[in-house]
Design a protein around this motif. Structure first.
Motif, PDB file in Angstrom:
ATOM      1  N   PHE A 121       0.840  -1.200   0.000  1.00 15.08           N
ATOM      2  CA  PHE A 121       0.000   0.000   0.000  1.00 15.08           C
ATOM      3  C   PHE A 121       0.877   1.252   0.000  1.00 15.08           C
ATOM      4  O   PHE A 121       1.056   1.900   1.035  1.00 15.08           O
ATOM      5  CB  PHE A 121      -0.922   0.007   1.219  1.00 15.08           C
ATOM      6  CG  PHE A 121      -1.915  -1.120   1.252  1.00 15.08           C
ATOM      7  CD1 PHE A 121      -2.794  -1.312   0.194  1.00 15.08           C
ATOM      8  CD2 PHE A 121      -1.965  -1.985   2.325  1.00 15.08           C
ATOM      9  CE1 PHE A 121      -3.715  -2.355   0.213  1.00 15.08           C
ATOM     10  CE2 PHE A 121      -2.881  -3.024   2.358  1.00 15.08           C
ATOM     11  CZ  PHE A 121      -3.756  -3.218   1.293  1.00 15.08           C
ATOM     12  N   PRO A 122       1.424   1.618  -1.143  1.00 14.72           N
ATOM     13  CA  PRO A 122       2.338   2.770  -1.194  1.00 14.72           C
ATOM     14  C   PRO A 122       1.645   4.114  -0.931  1.00 14.72           C
ATOM     15  O   PRO A 122       2.321   5.092  -0.604  1.00 14.72           O
ATOM     16  CB  PRO A 122       2.885   2.718  -2.627  1.00 14.72           C
ATOM     17  CG  PRO A 122       1.831   1.993  -3.411  1.00 14.72           C
ATOM     18  CD  PRO A 122       1.257   0.985  -2.460  1.00 14.72           C
ATOM     19  N   SER A 123       0.311   4.162  -1.086  1.00 16.26           N
ATOM     20  CA  SER A 123      -0.409   5.432  -0.915  1.00 16.26           C
ATOM     21  C   SER A 123      -1.139   5.523   0.416  1.00 16.26           C
ATOM     22  O   SER A 123      -1.940   6.447   0.610  1.00 16.26           O
ATOM     23  CB  SER A 123      -1.421   5.615  -2.065  1.00 16.26           C
ATOM     24  OG  SER A 123      -0.775   5.616  -3.311  1.00 16.26           O
ATOM     25  N   MET A 124      -0.882   4.581   1.338  1.00  9.94           N
ATOM     26  CA  MET A 124      -1.611   4.548   2.604  1.00  9.94           C
ATOM     27  C   MET A 124      -1.411   5.845   3.398  1.00  9.94           C
ATOM     28  O   MET A 124      -0.286   6.258   3.660  1.00  9.94           O
ATOM     29  CB  MET A 124      -1.155   3.357   3.445  1.00  9.94           C
ATOM     30  CG  MET A 124      -1.819   3.247   4.815  1.00  9.94           C
ATOM     31  SD  MET A 124      -3.599   2.940   4.724  1.00  9.94           S
ATOM     32  CE  MET A 124      -3.614   1.244   4.112  1.00  9.94           C
ATOM     33  N   LYS A 125      -2.538   6.469   3.768  1.00  9.31           N
ATOM     34  CA  LYS A 125      -2.492   7.705   4.551  1.00  9.31           C
ATOM     35  C   LYS A 125      -3.080   7.532   5.946  1.00  9.31           C
ATOM     36  O   LYS A 125      -2.614   8.149   6.898  1.00  9.31           O
ATOM     37  CB  LYS A 125      -3.264   8.820   3.828  1.00  9.31           C
ATOM     38  CG  LYS A 125      -2.636   9.256   2.526  1.00  9.31           C
ATOM     39  CD  LYS A 125      -3.470  10.366   1.883  1.00  9.31           C
ATOM     40  CE  LYS A 125      -2.842  10.831   0.583  1.00  9.31           C
ATOM     41  NZ  LYS A 125      -3.669  11.882  -0.085  1.00  9.31           N
ATOM     42  N   ARG A 126      -4.135   6.699   6.066  1.00  9.60           N
ATOM     43  CA  ARG A 126      -4.807   6.560   7.355  1.00  9.60           C
ATOM     44  C   ARG A 126      -5.237   5.123   7.586  1.00  9.60           C
ATOM     45  O   ARG A 126      -5.831   4.497   6.701  1.00  9.60           O
ATOM     46  CB  ARG A 126      -6.045   7.472   7.435  1.00  9.60           C
ATOM     47  CG  ARG A 126      -5.743   8.942   7.647  1.00  9.60           C
ATOM     48  CD  ARG A 126      -7.005   9.770   7.662  1.00  9.60           C
ATOM     49  NE  ARG A 126      -7.688   9.703   6.370  1.00  9.60           N
ATOM     50  CZ  ARG A 126      -7.382  10.464   5.325  1.00  9.60           C
ATOM     51  NH1 ARG A 126      -6.403  11.334   5.410  1.00  9.60           N
ATOM     52  NH2 ARG A 126      -8.038  10.343   4.188  1.00  9.60           N
ATOM     53  N   ALA A 127      -4.928   4.651   8.777  1.00  8.88           N
ATOM     54  CA  ALA A 127      -5.472   3.386   9.266  1.00  8.88           C
ATOM     55  C   ALA A 127      -6.221   3.727  10.553  1.00  8.88           C
ATOM     56  O   ALA A 127      -5.611   3.986  11.587  1.00  8.88           O
ATOM     57  CB  ALA A 127      -4.367   2.374   9.538  1.00  8.88           C
TER      58      ALA A 127
END
Length: 371
Positions: free
Chosen positions: A336-342
């Motif tokens: 997930f190279p674009s992951m911003k929020r979990a």
């Protein structure tokens, strides 16, 4: 001088000179927009001068909430020969229930005189199907782009199909309703709106999705919410997700119950190549955490940026530690190279989220909230 005092001053003033004389009307509208939540101020502004009238009336009446207490008086207002309200009403939120007294059947038909309605929300919590007159009235609003039905009942699925097909420009459909099991799901003469972009189903969703799949082309829904997913729904849901393909950007499954053991086997999200957001209602045990990881690992979207896990309680134990670790590693890895929020939302023990997802916390993508 505040806008409130200014409006009150000119409401009471006999002067024929317009306030803010020479100011561009767009700027006046922006100033009044700031008062959108103050109804008494908006009422005063609407009486100041003609330049203030449209913006003030829009905020006063664009979103109209009706119930048994105020529905009759609102009908009298719009039917008055001197009424100037009708052109400003855009959204109707109507609530009809047995406790408060039924009014929709008697008065809803009078609302068809409103020419610019684009959105209707109807809650009908009586233990009876929607009447023919109510259905006829709903169908007459053919400019709708948004329809929300909650706690409603239909006599059969044919009524549901006819209602949905009545809105050729519909973009948002929220359907929380019941109807008897149909003998077959048939293709209808009319078709659902090709502009449908947001779909919320809390009903016998397999009937709706099977019907959608019968269409020559399926509307490119980008936001899909499946509430109360059952095992009988999974094959149809799976086919529908494949048909949506890259059009789908937001998938929300608020409550995963009996399907936890079979969800990741039936659903294949690899074809939803533009998915950006996934929300799952799970629990902190092995089956749910394993399912969440498997479902996320299917994703092949370079745009995926947010996952939300909604739990009753965050729990940490040796039994589930490995599953939290696997999930944490996946969310922060190259998949997930674009992951911003979990986001982890829970009713209790939310503070443990930082311990069970330490890599997400260190990377600054973890968000924790109570619900």
């Amino acid at each position: 001088m505040t806008l409130t005092k200014f409006a009150q001053r000119f409401t009471c003033s006999p002067s024929p000179i317009s306030p803010f004389h020479g100011m561009p009307p767009e700027l006046i509208d922006l100033i009044i927009d700031h008062a959108h939540a103050d109804r008494s101020l908006l009422a005063a502004c609407s009486l100041v001068c003609k330049a203030w009238f449209p913006a003030a009336r829009y905020h006063l009446f664009s979103n109209t909430k009706l119930n048994v207490q105020n529905a009759l008086s609102f009908v009298h207002l719009i039917e008055s020969t001197s009424s100037t309200v009708s052109p400003f009403v855009r959204h109707i939120d109507a609530k009809d229930n047995c406790e408060g007294g039924r009014w929709v059947d008697d008065l809803f038909l009078n609302l068809t005189s409103l020419p610019y309605i684009t959105s209707i929300s109807l809650t009908s919590s009586c233990d009876a199907p929607l009447s023919q007159i109510t259905l006829f009235t709903l169908c007459s609003f053919d400019r709708l782009v948004e329809l929300r039905l909650a706690e409603c009942e239909f006599r059969d699925f044919t009524e549901v199909q006819q209602l949905i097909c009545s809105f050729p420009m519909l973009e948002i459909l929220y359907l929380e309703a019941d109807w008897p099991e149909p003998r077959t799901i048939d293709l209808t003469d009319a078709s659902p709106s090709p502009y449908l972009r947001e779909l919320y189903l809390r009903c016998e969703m397999s009937h709706v999705l099977e019907w959608f799949l019968l269409q020559p082309s399926v509307a490119p829904v980008s936001k899909l919410t499946l509430h109360g997913l059952d095992s009988i729904d999974l094959p149809v849901v799976s086919r529908y997700l494949r048909r949506l393909g890259p059009a789908l950007t937001h998938l929300i499954i608020p409550r995963i119950g009996s399907v936890v053991d079979s969800l990741s086997d039936h659903l294949d999200l690899s074809l939803n190549a533009c998915l950006r957001y996934l929300k799952l209602g799970i629990d902190s045990d092995v089956a749910y955490l394993s399912m969440a990881r498997t479902l996320l690992s299917q994703l092949d979207s370079p745009f995926f940026e947010e996952v939300e896990l909604s739990l009753y309680s965050v729990r940490q134990s040796p039994k589930v530690a490995r599953y939290w670790t696997d999930l944490d590693t996946l969310l922060t890895g190259p998949h997930f190279p674009s992951m911003k929020r979990a986001t982890v939302s829970a009713m209790s023990a939310v503070s443990l989220a930082k311990e069970v997802l330490p890599l997400c916390h260190e990377r600054g993508v973890l968000q924790v909230q109570h619900h």
